[in-house]
Write an enzyme that holds these catalytic residues in place. Structure first.
Site, mmCIF file in Angstrom:
data_model
loop_
_atom_site.group_PDB
_atom_site.id
_atom_site.type_symbol
_atom_site.label_atom_id
_atom_site.label_comp_id
_atom_site.label_asym_id
_atom_site.label_seq_id
_atom_site.Cartn_x
_atom_site.Cartn_y
_atom_site.Cartn_z
ATOM 1 C CG ASP A 113 45.941 35.899 32.455
ATOM 2 O OD1 ASP A 113 47.123 35.154 31.869
ATOM 3 O OD2 ASP A 113 44.666 36.121 32.412
ATOM 4 C CG HIS A 169 52.802 33.140 37.869
ATOM 5 N ND1 HIS A 169 52.779 32.359 38.604
ATOM 6 C CD2 HIS A 169 51.799 34.070 37.253
ATOM 7 C CE1 HIS A 169 50.922 32.632 38.936
ATOM 8 N NE2 HIS A 169 50.991 33.540 38.615
ATOM 9 C CB SER A 256 50.619 47.132 36.350
ATOM 10 O OG SER A 256 49.474 46.262 37.070
#
EC number: 4.1.1.65
Length: 296
Positions: A113, A169, A256
């Site tokens: 996301d 991921h 981040s």
């Protein structure tokens, strides 16, 4: 004001920045900049705050944080009352059905996301950090041999805010190699900071590895830490095949960034993302969302 492009509504939205006043003060005022250089960018500051976020006491912050930033907890595996600390909440797992993954092998998905920016035909010595500021891939990963493989390739930057789901991921099935760690500072990765600190990604703590993907070539993956990100946690097993969408790791508290570099002629990025990137706008994306198509 930070505006991001919503791919669904095709409209621009103002980002609700966590700690906006503090970030603007630390990166846009003389006194704030001095404090940043003396304290905020240091490991000890992020480590200290990270330790606090691991305590039970920090869990008291969760309800207000959820309310202030309108975080949908219906898609989290745990209820608010079940988190043991703020970091426990911050690295929360989501219900798998909340982030559907396109299993078509020709589709490139977002690794997480966040807000995405993409640059194509990149100049390895002048990769755009933000308009007017650049850095080199050599400086970023400190490896000349690997750098050359990405000449004229694609650079995908995924910026995560403190309010986002903070696990990242694999964008395809394949074999991930071992992680290389590079020590550095802990500057914020918010656009306000990116506008103020030259070569910020090359200054911050970061980790990188090569992912031998089955459909998009060798992907160089870089995770960049930021203020209050005490740890970048890699949860994958090196040199063992993973499936598309499998978890690679997560960031503890703080904003981040994940950066992907793909070789030339491996993928065609979706037009809306490229167009918005050229105009200087990030696109809001979710993990598993389509961002490009394999060049056949």
């Amino acid at each position: 004001m930070i505006k991001v492009y919503n791919r669904i509504t095709k409209e621009y939205e103002e980002e609700n920045v966590a700690g906006k006043k503090f970030i603007k003060w630390t990166y846009e005022t003389p006194v704030g900049k001095s404090i940043t250089e003396l304290i905020a960018k240091r490991k000890i500051f992020s480590k200290f705050y990270g330790k606090f976020c691991d305590t039970k006491r920090s869990a008291k912050k969760i309800p207000d944080f959820v309310e202030n930033f309108n975080i949908d907890m219906n898609i989290a595996e745990k209820n608010i009352s079940d988190f043991n600390s703020f970091n426990d909440f911050f690295v929360r797992n989501l219900i798998p059905t909340s982030r559907p993954i396109d299993t078509n092998e020709n589709i490139l998905i977002s690794p997480g996301d966040g807000r995405i920016t993409v640059y194509d035909n990149i100049d390895l010595d002048n990769i755009v950090q933000i308009k007017g500021l650049t850095y080199s891939l050599r400086e970023l990963i400190k490896n000349d041999q690997i750098t050359e493989n990405y000449k004229d390739g694609i650079c995908i930057i995924l910026r995560l805010c403190p309010t986002d789901y903070h696990r990242f991921h694999f964008v395809d099935s394949g074999i991930p190699c071992e992680t290389h760690k590079i020590k550095g500072h802990y500057y914020s990765v918010n656009p306000i900071a990116l506008n103020s600190i030259p070569k910020l990604f090359c200054e911050n703590k970061r980790e990188w590895n090569i992912f031998k993907s089955e459909n998009f070539g060798d992907i160089l993956t870089v995770e960049v830490g930021a203020t209050c990100v005490g740890s970048i946690i890699q949860t994958y097993e090196p040199n063992k095949r993973v499936l598309k969408g499998a978890e690679k790791g997560y960031f503890k508290f703080g904003g981040s960034t994940t950066i992907l570099f793909l070789e030339k002629d491996k993928v065609k990025i979706d037009n809306d993302i490229l167009e918005q990137s050229k105009q200087g706008y990030e696109c809001k994306v979710l993990f598993g969302e389509t961002i490009g198509t394999k060049i056949l």
